[in-house]
Design a protein around this motif. Structure first.
Motif, PDB file in Angstrom:
ATOM      1  N   LEU A 323       7.642   5.970   8.093  1.00 39.78           N
ATOM      2  CA  LEU A 323       7.269   4.954   9.078  1.00 39.78           C
ATOM      3  C   LEU A 323       6.339   5.584  10.105  1.00 39.78           C
ATOM      4  O   LEU A 323       6.742   6.476  10.856  1.00 39.78           O
ATOM      5  CB  LEU A 323       8.522   4.409   9.768  1.00 39.78           C
ATOM      6  CG  LEU A 323       9.627   3.895   8.843  1.00 39.78           C
ATOM      7  CD1 LEU A 323      10.868   3.536   9.644  1.00 39.78           C
ATOM      8  CD2 LEU A 323       9.132   2.690   8.058  1.00 39.78           C
ATOM      9  N   LYS A 327       5.882   1.769  13.923  1.00 37.16           N
ATOM     10  CA  LYS A 327       6.948   1.500  12.951  1.00 37.16           C
ATOM     11  C   LYS A 327       8.096   2.501  13.101  1.00 37.16           C
ATOM     12  O   LYS A 327       9.244   2.194  12.783  1.00 37.16           O
ATOM     13  CB  LYS A 327       6.390   1.564  11.535  1.00 37.16           C
ATOM     14  CG  LYS A 327       5.238   0.600  11.242  1.00 37.16           C
ATOM     15  CD  LYS A 327       5.718  -0.824  11.224  1.00 37.16           C
ATOM     16  CE  LYS A 327       4.617  -1.786  10.765  1.00 37.16           C
ATOM     17  NZ  LYS A 327       3.478  -1.855  11.671  1.00 37.16           N
ATOM     18  N   PHE A 340      10.422  -3.496   3.368  1.00 29.96           N
ATOM     19  CA  PHE A 340       9.149  -2.962   3.828  1.00 29.96           C
ATOM     20  C   PHE A 340       8.042  -3.614   3.000  1.00 29.96           C
ATOM     21  O   PHE A 340       8.059  -3.529   1.765  1.00 29.96           O
ATOM     22  CB  PHE A 340       9.091  -1.441   3.649  1.00 29.96           C
ATOM     23  CG  PHE A 340      10.226  -0.701   4.314  1.00 29.96           C
ATOM     24  CD1 PHE A 340      10.127  -0.301   5.640  1.00 29.96           C
ATOM     25  CD2 PHE A 340      11.386  -0.413   3.618  1.00 29.96           C
ATOM     26  CE1 PHE A 340      11.166   0.386   6.245  1.00 29.96           C
ATOM     27  CE2 PHE A 340      12.432   0.279   4.209  1.00 29.96           C
ATOM     28  CZ  PHE A 340      12.327   0.672   5.533  1.00 29.96           C
ATOM     29  N   ALA A 357       4.540   3.384   5.214  1.00 27.17           N
ATOM     30  CA  ALA A 357       4.424   2.134   5.980  1.00 27.17           C
ATOM     31  C   ALA A 357       3.450   2.361   7.127  1.00 27.17           C
ATOM     32  O   ALA A 357       3.773   3.044   8.103  1.00 27.17           O
ATOM     33  CB  ALA A 357       5.789   1.708   6.500  1.00 27.17           C
ATOM     34  N   VAL A 363       8.182  -4.238   8.768  1.00 22.42           N
ATOM     35  CA  VAL A 363       9.525  -3.693   8.602  1.00 22.42           C
ATOM     36  C   VAL A 363      10.510  -4.771   9.038  1.00 22.42           C
ATOM     37  O   VAL A 363      10.506  -5.168  10.204  1.00 22.42           O
ATOM     38  CB  VAL A 363       9.719  -2.419   9.438  1.00 22.42           C
ATOM     39  CG1 VAL A 363      11.126  -1.866   9.234  1.00 22.42           C
ATOM     40  CG2 VAL A 363       8.664  -1.376   9.081  1.00 22.42           C
TER      41      VAL A 363
END
Length: 495
Positions: A323, A327, A340, A357, A363
């Protein structure tokens, strides 16, 4: 045939010959005899070719007068304004959104055209527009010199009262859409060409037909901080643009985003972990079985970045998800069920696949009661139903665990379970009950749905508390053996 007629004959234009001839004569006069009629005619023809726009997407700020076809998708109110000349009459303007298959543009109609638009224009009409493109407050707009309805022309643009995500098309404007907030981003600033500072933020909304990224400009950017994932909002007066091949719903000065009391559920279509390949951009989901602390690092430009890794598991396998940026601040806990979207599958550490991500990803931590979470949990648990009493796994194995406030955790990380039939279930239950009363050794195989003291295992039909010092991980399937007393197995062996 004269020189002017010959040039006009080769010109593909809607301009009448008389108008073309008059423009040539004006050009000859402007150039003070430096150009004859043929040269002037060729110059006018060149200007006309430059102004022809095949589609709205071809229009750019700074072009000379352009001509194009477009379908009316929204008509604004007529507004008045004071001109610089105090003795001049009050000015009027009406903004009209028109679109074709390639995009949309706002057309500013002034004074008499504005008054006529209020009385005569209707959404769905096709117009021929001639005007000057420029960069307006909310993006590209055309200041109209001439506007005419064209009843014979057709423009393939859909105009709806209320949109779903699957209804969005490039060029649509005046869009109203209700969706569930899936993710929000922080506000970012940027410098415009005129030196002023702009502001932008994003949120992602979804409905039963899909999801879309919503871009909030300037004064609307603050709205991104007013909503939390899971809330239902209505986007009003949005317009559709394209970015990197994906449609986005933009909200400018006229647009709104408001919280509404409606039921909207977004059910993602995720790719199984076992089917992931390097280079894909996909949606993945699963139960969280590992979480790492957030780490910061220095970028090449001197700014500070941040990243956090979590590991998820579905019924086919597990994968680490990185992430990045904002995120990394999302609150994700062990046993959460998370989806995700738009993650990039990359080659990770020790040849293990990794999902990245980034800014385009969303998310979403699912509520345990939602269709998406229940469906995912059912898939993870193997959809087991006890034939002996007709109750589902939620009511027996996983459901029984809910008394300790851990049903969501159990559903999120439960693995596949074996269904040995009603006789085996009844026999196993009786044997376990006998062993529990007598303190005899029992053997139990299940998925770790809680670590710590005690460890809790679930086999899809029943849960067992286990006393062990073994280092175990959520989602891991193990077998324990040892005496059972007061509902807890004192594990002598873990394998």
């Amino acid at each position: 045939m004269g020189a002017i007629e010959e040039v006009y004959e080769d010109l593909d234009t809607d301009v009448e010959f008389e108008e073309f001839e008059a423009a040539v004569e004006d050009k000859v006069e402007q150039m003070g005899g430096l150009a004859d009629e043929e040269t002037a005619a060729m110059l006018i023809a060149h200007e006309l070719r430059d102004e022809e726009a095949d589609t709205i997407a071809d229009i750019e700020p700074g072009m000379n007068d352009v001509k194009f076809l477009g379908k009316v998708t929204a008509i604004g109110e007529v507004r008045t304004f004071e001109r610089d000349d105090e003795e001049a009459e009050e000015g009027r303007v009406c903004n009209v959104d028109v679109a074709d298959a390639s995009g949309s543009v706002r057309v500013a109609l002034w004074d008499d055209m504005a008054a006529a638009a209020e009385e005569e224009l209707e959404v769905g009409q096709v117009l021929r527009v001639m005007g000057r493109p420029k960069e307006g407050y909310s993006g590209l707009e055309v200041s109209a010199d001439k506007v005419e309805p064209d009843e014979d022309a057709e423009v393939d643009v859909q105009v709806l009262d209320t949109y779903r995500v699957e209804d969005l098309t490039l060029g649509a404007s005046d869009v109203d859409l209700v969706g569930q907030v899936l993710d929000t981003d922080s506000i970012r600033t940027f410098d415009r060409d005129d030196g002023s500072e702009g502001r932008v933020a994003n949120l992602t909304v979804g409905d039963e037909t899909g999801r879309v990224r919503v871009t909030l400009w300037d004064g609307k950017a603050d709205l991104a901080e007013e909503f939390d994932p899971g809330e239902v909002v209505e986007v009003g007066d949005g317009y559709v643009r394209e970015r990197d091949g994906d449609l986005e719903l933009h909200v400018g000065d006229r647009g709104t985003v408001e919280r509404v009391d409606e039921d909207v559920e977004y059910v993602p279509e995720t790719t199984d972990v076992a089917d992931l390949e390097i280079g894909q951009t996909v949606d993945v989901g699963g139960g969280v079985i590992e979480t790492d602390p957030k780490r910061t690092f220095d970028r090449d430009d001197g700014s500070e970045g941040q990243v956090r890794n979590v590991r998820i598991k579905d019924e086919t396998g597990e994968i680490r998800v990185a992430l990045w940026g904002d995120k990394a601040d999302r609150e994700i806990e062990l046993a959460d069920r998370v989806v995700f979207t738009d993650v990039e599958i990359q080659d990770g550490w020790q040849d293990d696949l990794e999902a990245s991500a980034n800014w385009r990803s969303t998310v979403t931590v699912l509520d345990e009661g939602s269709d998406a979470a229940v469906g995912a949990a059912d898939g993870a648990a193997g959809g087991v139903e006890s034939e002996s009493d007709g109750r589902s796994a939620d009511e027996t194995g996983l459901g029984a665990f809910a008394e300790d406030g851990q049903k969501a955790a159990a559903e999120a990380v439960a693995g596949e379970s074996a269904d040995d039939g009603s006789a085996a279930s009844a026999e196993g239950g009786a044997a376990a009950a006998t062993a529990e009363r007598s303190g005899e050794d029992v053997e139990f195989t299940g998925t770790v749905v809680q670590t710590g003291d005690p460890v809790v295992l679930d086999d899809g039909q029943q849960t067992k508390a286990v006393d062990t010092d073994a280092g175990l991980r959520l989602g891991e399937e193990i077998t324990v053996r040892g005496p059972e007393r007061d509902g807890t197995i004192d594990a002598d062996d873990v394998f």
